[in-house]
Design a protein around this motif. Structure first.
Motif: not given
Lengths: 85, 148
Positions: A75-85, B117-118
């Motif tokens: 499995e090969f995933a592309v993760h753009p910059p994260y933005g949770g929260g 986390l963020k």
């Protein structure tokens, strides 16, 4: 025999390609992560800028070297910059 | 140790988080909630945020943050909960909670957890306007639309 890598696309990578997931055929011996990224950028030019800013993830773990080999069944995933929260 | 790391499609509850952090020896308890807020700029008001997640890696990173908070700051109990899917404006998108012996490690650990986390958990958000589309003039991924 499995010849494909399951490519997972998130956020801007998904919108650039228009799909959440791809089956990408690779040689039986696998392909370097950087080469796979180049192939994807060539096939989906809109994905290229996102790829440059993204982390690449193989089987749930960050790809820390461009020479990391991605093999059929991975499995090969592309993760753009994260933005949770 | 009863670490609590969760990705949820259902509403998150501050009261549940506080209960998960209970303990007679835990004198300092900090619970932070980040809510989706309406965008007051421009004609298209944000009505919701869609949260997208890569679940396996996300949970792995969240568990690592839980361990870090205990080791570095002396957190005794940790809550790290995040919504996935569509979250309407006004609802909680993330809860970070820490219980420790005293207030200083509880505050420090909670701040560490939400900040890291963020930056490090594979979660992405897309704002949704009234029409169900993204607000004009905003590119994905937006920043700073929730969790204060």
């Amino acid at each position: 025999m499995v010849r494909a890598v399951r490519v997972l696309l998130f956020a801007t990578a998904r919108t650039a390609v228009g799909r959440r997931e791809l089956e990408w055929t690779v040689p039986p011996e696998g392909i370097q992560a950087s080469e796979l990224a180049r192939e994807l950028a060539t096939a989906f030019p809109k994905l290229a800028p996102t790829l440059r800013a993204s982390r690449l993830v193989r089987n749930g773990h960050p790809v820390d070297r461009p020479t990391t080999r991605i093999r059929p069944g991975d499995e090969f995933a592309v993760h753009p910059p994260y933005g949770g929260g | 140790m009863t670490g609590s790391v969760r990705l949820s499609r259902r509403p998150l509850s501050m009261a549940s988080a506080a209960r998960a952090l209970a303990g007679p020896d835990l004198g300092g308890v900090v619970v932070f909630a980040g809510r989706v807020r309406r965008d007051r700029r421009g004609p298209a008001r944000v009505r919701a945020i869609d949260y997208e997640v890569h679940p396996g890696p996300a949970l792995e990173v969240m568990r690592r943050l839980d361990r870090d908070a205990r080791r570095r700051y002396g957190a005794e109990e940790v809550v790290l909960w995040h919504r996935v899917g569509r979250v309407p404006a006004g609802e909680i998108a993330v809860i970070v909670g820490v219980a420790a012996g005293h207030r200083a490690p509880a505050f420090a650990a909670a701040r560490y957890l939400i900040d890291v986390l963020k930056r490090t958990v594979p979660i992405w958000k897309t704002e949704r306007a009234r029409s169900g589309r993204r607000p004009r003039g905003r590119r994905h991924p937006p920043t700073g639309r929730s969790s204060g």
